[in-house]
Write a protein that holds these residues in place. Structure first.
Motif, PDB file in Angstrom:
ATOM      1  N   THR A 115       0.834  -1.201   0.000  1.00  0.00           N
ATOM      2  CA  THR A 115       0.000   0.000   0.000  1.00  0.00           C
ATOM      3  C   THR A 115       0.872   1.256   0.000  1.00  0.00           C
ATOM      4  O   THR A 115       0.420   2.324  -0.428  1.00  0.00           O
ATOM      5  CB  THR A 115      -0.931   0.007   1.220  1.00  0.00           C
ATOM      6  N   ARG A 116       2.090   1.121   0.458  1.00  0.00           N
ATOM      7  CA  ARG A 116       3.005   2.265   0.425  1.00  0.00           C
ATOM      8  C   ARG A 116       3.456   2.536  -1.003  1.00  0.00           C
ATOM      9  O   ARG A 116       3.582   3.693  -1.418  1.00  0.00           O
ATOM     10  CB  ARG A 116       4.207   1.999   1.324  1.00  0.00           C
ATOM     11  N   GLN A 117       3.685   1.478  -1.774  1.00  0.00           N
ATOM     12  CA  GLN A 117       4.141   1.640  -3.155  1.00  0.00           C
ATOM     13  C   GLN A 117       3.080   2.287  -4.037  1.00  0.00           C
ATOM     14  O   GLN A 117       3.403   3.105  -4.906  1.00  0.00           O
ATOM     15  CB  GLN A 117       4.541   0.271  -3.732  1.00  0.00           C
ATOM     16  N   GLU A 126      -8.914  10.121   4.280  1.00  0.00           N
ATOM     17  CA  GLU A 126      -8.958  10.573   2.883  1.00  0.00           C
ATOM     18  C   GLU A 126      -7.880   9.814   2.107  1.00  0.00           C
ATOM     19  O   GLU A 126      -6.698  10.116   2.203  1.00  0.00           O
ATOM     20  CB  GLU A 126      -8.719  12.083   2.801  1.00  0.00           C
ATOM     21  N   PHE A 127      -8.277   8.785   1.360  1.00  0.00           N
ATOM     22  CA  PHE A 127      -7.334   7.965   0.611  1.00  0.00           C
ATOM     23  C   PHE A 127      -6.994   8.605  -0.735  1.00  0.00           C
ATOM     24  O   PHE A 127      -7.837   9.242  -1.366  1.00  0.00           O
ATOM     25  CB  PHE A 127      -7.909   6.569   0.360  1.00  0.00           C
ATOM     26  N   PRO A 132      -2.638   8.910   2.771  1.00  0.00           N
ATOM     27  CA  PRO A 132      -2.245  10.326   2.747  1.00  0.00           C
ATOM     28  C   PRO A 132      -0.997  10.568   3.587  1.00  0.00           C
ATOM     29  O   PRO A 132      -0.207  11.462   3.297  1.00  0.00           O
ATOM     30  CB  PRO A 132      -3.455  11.055   3.330  1.00  0.00           C
ATOM     31  N   ASP A 133      -0.831   9.768   4.618  1.00  0.00           N
ATOM     32  CA  ASP A 133       0.346   9.814   5.488  1.00  0.00           C
ATOM     33  C   ASP A 133       0.565   8.386   5.981  1.00  0.00           C
ATOM     34  O   ASP A 133      -0.297   7.821   6.663  1.00  0.00           O
ATOM     35  CB  ASP A 133       0.100  10.770   6.660  1.00  0.00           C
ATOM     36  N   TYR A 134       1.706   7.791   5.642  1.00  0.00           N
ATOM     37  CA  TYR A 134       1.903   6.379   5.938  1.00  0.00           C
ATOM     38  C   TYR A 134       1.913   6.103   7.437  1.00  0.00           C
ATOM     39  O   TYR A 134       1.657   4.978   7.866  1.00  0.00           O
ATOM     40  CB  TYR A 134       3.210   5.867   5.314  1.00  0.00           C
ATOM     41  N   SER A 135       2.163   7.116   8.244  1.00  0.00           N
ATOM     42  CA  SER A 135       2.146   6.911   9.688  1.00  0.00           C
ATOM     43  C   SER A 135       0.739   6.538  10.166  1.00  0.00           C
ATOM     44  O   SER A 135       0.575   5.889  11.203  1.00  0.00           O
ATOM     45  CB  SER A 135       2.628   8.167  10.416  1.00  0.00           C
ATOM     46  N   ARG A 187      -0.166   3.411  12.641  1.00  0.00           N
ATOM     47  CA  ARG A 187      -0.964   3.527  13.861  1.00  0.00           C
ATOM     48  C   ARG A 187      -2.141   2.549  13.837  1.00  0.00           C
ATOM     49  O   ARG A 187      -2.486   1.946  14.858  1.00  0.00           O
ATOM     50  CB  ARG A 187      -1.464   4.970  14.042  1.00  0.00           C
ATOM     51  N   ILE A 188      -2.752   2.405  12.664  1.00  0.00           N
ATOM     52  CA  ILE A 188      -3.852   1.458  12.524  1.00  0.00           C
ATOM     53  C   ILE A 188      -3.355   0.032  12.731  1.00  0.00           C
ATOM     54  O   ILE A 188      -4.003  -0.779  13.405  1.00  0.00           O
ATOM     55  CB  ILE A 188      -4.523   1.623  11.142  1.00  0.00           C
ATOM     56  N   ARG A 189      -2.185  -0.288  12.149  1.00  0.00           N
ATOM     57  CA  ARG A 189      -1.619  -1.631  12.321  1.00  0.00           C
ATOM     58  C   ARG A 189      -1.384  -1.928  13.797  1.00  0.00           C
ATOM     59  O   ARG A 189      -1.716  -3.022  14.283  1.00  0.00           O
ATOM     60  CB  ARG A 189      -0.307  -1.755  11.548  1.00  0.00           C
TER      61      ARG A 189
END
Length: 266
Positions: free
Chosen positions: A83-85, A114-115, A90-93, A97-99
């Protein structure tokens, strides 16, 4: 299971057969197959974007058709990528945090995010749960698109603000009450006429808006718009009703420092 049994001379003497009742195993396998089929159909036919990723690196293992349609990426572009690639966060952090939250509690519910899409953005309510696939910890994610709802809400707030701006600068004393009889607008002319600032009256109900005019809590003309009663003509003079509009004259005793004033009201 079948095995040959030989005698001391090496000749075949017996055949040993051992049978095992596999009915329960077959039933369980059939239930599992049906469950997998139902999950697969639900997964693929969901109108909301759904994807399965590994919990550690976020590698995309599977996506449904709605995910492909919403994001604008092809299945080949998504499967195997992280999903990072594809830069969907909007912000990978946020993903990290969700993980962490999923690892601690097992799930997250209705997080507004906001995706990023290939062409634009999507406001979504994001929910996810921890699952295992062949012993590998994964995340099953669902994103409910609320972009149009947020757009409509923003337009509603903008229209409300425009209406309030118009009301604020009307030359006549004007106020608004909602269906719970709470004051939602009280313009400058109303402040000047009554001496009551909007900060003192906005949000108040139980006929609080009558006090600046009559000194006590009682129905005003604004309340009689939705009332069909003979009391109206006892309280006001020259009462006229045209459709949803009500007009009346009245002497208002609390104005002018208690001297009172005659008002026409609509």
């Amino acid at each position: 299971w079948v095995s040959e049994v030989f005698d001391a001379d090496g000749a075949l003497a017996e055949i040993l057969c051992i049978g095992m009742d596999m009915t329960r195993r077959k039933v369980l396998e059939e239930h599992l197959r049906h469950s997998e089929e139902k999950f697969s159909k639900t997964f693929m036919s969901s109108p909301d974007p759904v994807l399965i990723t590994t919990i550690d690196r976020g590698i995309i293992l599977d996506v449904n058709e709605a995910m492909i349609e919403k994001t604008g990426f092809s299945r080949n572009e998504l499967i195997g990528s992280t999903t990072r690639q594809i830069n969907i966060w909007p912000d990978y952090s946020i993903r990290e945090r969700i993980r962490e939250s999923i690892e601690q509690t097992g799930a997250v519910r209705n997080v507004e995010i906001e995706f990023r899409l290939r062409n634009g953005v999507m406001h979504a309510l994001y929910s996810a749960v921890r699952i295992e696939i062949e012993g590998q910890p994964c995340i099953l994610s669902i994103a409910r698109d609320v972009t149009e709802l947020r757009k409509a809400d923003a337009e509603r707030r903008e229209a409300l603000q425009r209406m309030n701006d118009i009301i604020e600068f009307l030359p006549d004393a004007t106020f608004v009450v909602d269906d719970e009889k709470k004051v939602t607008a009280w313009n400058l002319a109303c402040e000047k006429m009554t001496g009551v600032k909007k900060e003192e009256i906005i949000g108040k109900g139980d006929y609080a808006y009558a006090i600046p005019f009559y000194g006590d809590r009682r129905p005003l003309l604004i309340d009689y718009v939705t009332m069909d009663t003979d009391e109206l003509e006892q309280q006001y003079t020259e009462v006229k009703r045209t459709g949803h509009q009500l007009f009346a004259l009245s002497f208002v005793p609390a104005l002018n420092s208690g001297k009172g004033a005659f008002l026409s009201a609509n």
